[in-house]
Design a protein around this motif. Sequence first.
Motif, mmCIF file in Angstrom:
data_model
loop_
_atom_site.group_PDB
_atom_site.id
_atom_site.type_symbol
_atom_site.label_atom_id
_atom_site.label_comp_id
_atom_site.label_asym_id
_atom_site.label_seq_id
_atom_site.Cartn_x
_atom_site.Cartn_y
_atom_site.Cartn_z
ATOM 1 N N ALA A 76 13.929 14.395 14.430
ATOM 2 C CA ALA A 76 12.395 14.413 14.736
ATOM 3 C C ALA A 76 11.261 13.786 14.106
ATOM 4 N N CYS A 77 11.700 14.120 12.517
ATOM 5 C CA CYS A 77 10.461 14.006 11.869
ATOM 6 C C CYS A 77 10.757 12.598 10.737
ATOM 7 N N ASN A 78 11.714 12.704 10.603
ATOM 8 C CA ASN A 78 12.850 11.151 10.293
ATOM 9 C C ASN A 78 12.019 9.959 11.195
ATOM 10 N N GLU A 79 12.984 10.330 11.888
ATOM 11 C CA GLU A 79 12.730 8.923 13.026
ATOM 12 C C GLU A 79 11.253 8.863 13.242
ATOM 13 N N SER A 80 10.557 9.654 13.205
ATOM 14 C CA SER A 80 9.109 9.637 13.132
ATOM 15 C C SER A 80 8.390 8.531 11.740
ATOM 16 N N VAL A 81 9.125 8.945 10.843
ATOM 17 C CA VAL A 81 8.800 8.469 9.525
ATOM 18 C C VAL A 81 9.298 7.317 9.501
ATOM 19 N N ASN A 82 10.232 6.425 10.154
ATOM 20 C CA ASN A 82 10.868 5.719 10.131
ATOM 21 C C ASN A 82 10.183 4.777 10.613
ATOM 22 N N LEU A 83 9.635 4.826 12.200
ATOM 23 C CA LEU A 83 8.425 4.263 12.679
ATOM 24 C C LEU A 83 7.590 4.182 12.190
ATOM 25 N N ALA A 84 7.362 4.396 11.322
ATOM 26 C CA ALA A 84 6.224 5.080 10.646
ATOM 27 C C ALA A 84 6.104 3.194 9.911
ATOM 28 N N LYS A 85 6.910 4.139 9.433
ATOM 29 C CA LYS A 85 7.284 2.442 8.178
ATOM 30 C C LYS A 85 7.295 0.596 9.173
ATOM 31 N N ARG A 86 7.665 0.835 9.813
ATOM 32 C CA ARG A 86 8.082 -0.131 10.739
ATOM 33 C C ARG A 86 6.576 -0.379 10.985
ATOM 34 N N TYR A 87 5.791 0.404 12.098
ATOM 35 C CA TYR A 87 4.550 0.349 12.919
ATOM 36 C C TYR A 87 2.998 0.667 11.887
ATOM 37 N N GLY A 88 3.326 0.857 10.529
ATOM 38 C CA GLY A 88 1.973 1.050 9.760
ATOM 39 C C GLY A 88 2.722 0.474 8.045
ATOM 40 N N HIS A 89 2.189 1.407 7.299
ATOM 41 C CA HIS A 89 3.067 0.870 5.900
ATOM 42 C C HIS A 89 3.034 2.774 5.343
ATOM 43 N N SER A 90 3.741 1.579 3.537
ATOM 44 C CA SER A 90 4.580 3.073 3.108
ATOM 45 C C SER A 90 3.190 4.328 2.842
ATOM 46 N N ALA A 91 1.790 3.947 2.973
ATOM 47 C CA ALA A 91 0.521 5.068 3.335
ATOM 48 C C ALA A 91 1.316 5.837 4.472
ATOM 49 N N SER A 92 1.166 5.282 5.673
ATOM 50 C CA SER A 92 1.455 5.608 6.896
ATOM 51 C C SER A 92 2.750 6.594 7.106
ATOM 52 N N SER A 93 3.690 6.183 6.525
ATOM 53 C CA SER A 93 4.847 7.182 6.420
ATOM 54 C C SER A 93 4.572 8.400 5.600
ATOM 55 N N ARG A 94 4.139 8.320 5.259
ATOM 56 C CA ARG A 94 3.569 9.610 3.710
ATOM 57 C C ARG A 94 2.889 10.310 4.747
ATOM 58 N N TYR A 95 1.880 10.078 4.909
ATOM 59 C CA TYR A 95 1.242 10.029 5.532
ATOM 60 C C TYR A 95 1.562 11.319 7.152
ATOM 61 N N VAL A 96 2.831 10.584 8.123
ATOM 62 C CA VAL A 96 3.088 10.979 9.056
ATOM 63 C C VAL A 96 4.639 12.213 8.666
ATOM 64 N N ASN A 97 4.654 11.929 7.519
ATOM 65 C CA ASN A 97 6.001 13.037 7.001
ATOM 66 C C ASN A 97 5.172 14.447 6.650
ATOM 67 N N ALA A 98 4.137 13.902 6.476
ATOM 68 C CA ALA A 98 2.850 15.007 5.530
ATOM 69 C C ALA A 98 2.356 16.635 7.506
ATOM 70 N N VAL A 99 1.663 15.250 7.848
ATOM 71 C CA VAL A 99 1.496 16.099 9.394
ATOM 72 C C VAL A 99 3.089 17.286 9.723
ATOM 73 N N LEU A 100 3.415 16.254 10.141
ATOM 74 C CA LEU A 100 4.763 16.388 10.532
ATOM 75 C C LEU A 100 5.829 18.168 10.154
ATOM 76 N N ARG A 101 5.718 17.491 9.050
ATOM 77 C CA ARG A 101 6.903 18.566 8.193
ATOM 78 C C ARG A 101 5.547 19.988 8.091
ATOM 79 N N ASN A 102 4.437 20.001 8.185
ATOM 80 C CA ASN A 102 3.388 21.171 8.111
ATOM 81 C C ASN A 102 3.181 21.675 9.698
ATOM 82 N N ILE A 103 3.323 21.641 10.551
ATOM 83 C CA ILE A 103 3.339 21.551 11.590
ATOM 84 C C ILE A 103 5.215 22.328 11.962
ATOM 85 N N THR A 104 5.870 21.669 11.545
ATOM 86 C CA THR A 104 7.099 22.445 10.907
ATOM 87 C C THR A 104 7.203 23.814 10.844
#
Length: 450
Positions: A100-128
Amino acid sequence: MKLDLPRETALKILYEVNKSGAYSNIALNKNLEDVKLSNIDKAFITELVYGTLKWQLSIDYIIEKFSSVKIKKLSPWILNILRLGVYQLLYMTKIPESAACNESVNLAKRYGHSASSRYVNAVLRNITRSKDKIEYPDRNKDLSAYLSIRYSHPEWMVKNWLNRFGESFTEELLKCNNENAPLTVRVNTLKTSTEELRDQLEKEGFEPQPAKYVENALIINKPSSITKMRAFEQGLFQVQDESSMIVAQVLNPKPKDLVIDVCSAPGGKATHIAELMQNTGQVIARDVHEHKIKLIEEAAIRLGIGIIKAEVFDAQKEDLKLINKADCVLVDAPCSGLGIIRRKPDIKWTRKEKDLDEIVKLQERILDTSSKYVKPGGVLLYSTCTVEPKENEEMVKKFLQDNRDFELEDISEVLPKDLKKDTAKAGYIQLYPNIDGIDGFFISKMRKRS
């Protein structure tokens, strides 16, 4: 970097729904036509889309708890990526947290930028890490806020229902709205029988079972690619909820009748009426949109029905040539749709409280105009797929006050035998998903005095 196709497809559908205002079922069907997708992938995408939409308010509440950025400042793509990720983490038990986390980060890289992917990773890991410590509003201090977040419904809707139904009924209704609605089909009795259709569906690998109330209906468990089924292509059935089927049963048209269905698309009720008429007489099926008329015509051809005349016509306008001509008129009115939330979860977010007054005015105009087509002794049936009294009982009451030549008619004898409603003898019923196990519908039958 290769993206997970089902998750990316779900993301695109959510973007269409949330950003472009597309209907979830239409956007989903359009995207699932991709031949590269397996039935398993299609089922996964459907679960992701409907599940994320269903729990969107709760998911956004959780994101706000763990995000350093306000939701309003996020791009639609990143917000929907987060929603998909949270849905997988908290509501899908068989999805590994890492996936769930890794695939979301990959999507963020495609549909956002590097900062977006780091942000998505941080939020989802914190929720986990902290998902068991999420705090919801205090039920004892603010019941409507608690129920709104706990069951993902707009608070205005929750407050209305608490005032009308009380706490216990409201919570059951909210809970039921978040359940998956079964796929129910109506047997086309012009071509087959319930037993024959059940046998054919079983041979095609499906698991049909009897419907709850309607005899000529089946529930199909584990459905996939309905429109590609041989039985569907042969016109042996029509997808339709039992509540919708009961409308035509209560109307109870006779062979050779003239029936007008003033708000007909996509044609489920019109084709059912034609079947009950044994394909004799005429059903005039109307809708204000030309592309929806094609849906009615396609359904009639597939089902082998020849008595439906589909027309583009605004139900608010009076058609002088039909005054006092119809044996039966069906007004399946445009409505708030609050009875079919479990089937179309995006209704919760697209419908606003202020919409109800405009909808009621539209219903009044359509009902008043359509009643003029009923001949003396004929039937006027009014139905909606909502649970709002101002669209239902109050609408009929006002109409009868203004039109003394109509009266309510006992419908207890034409209801399915297992469906018992105290108000049936008075001429109307209100169906609720949490009480009756089918879509929330209102059905009222009136007869014009001879």
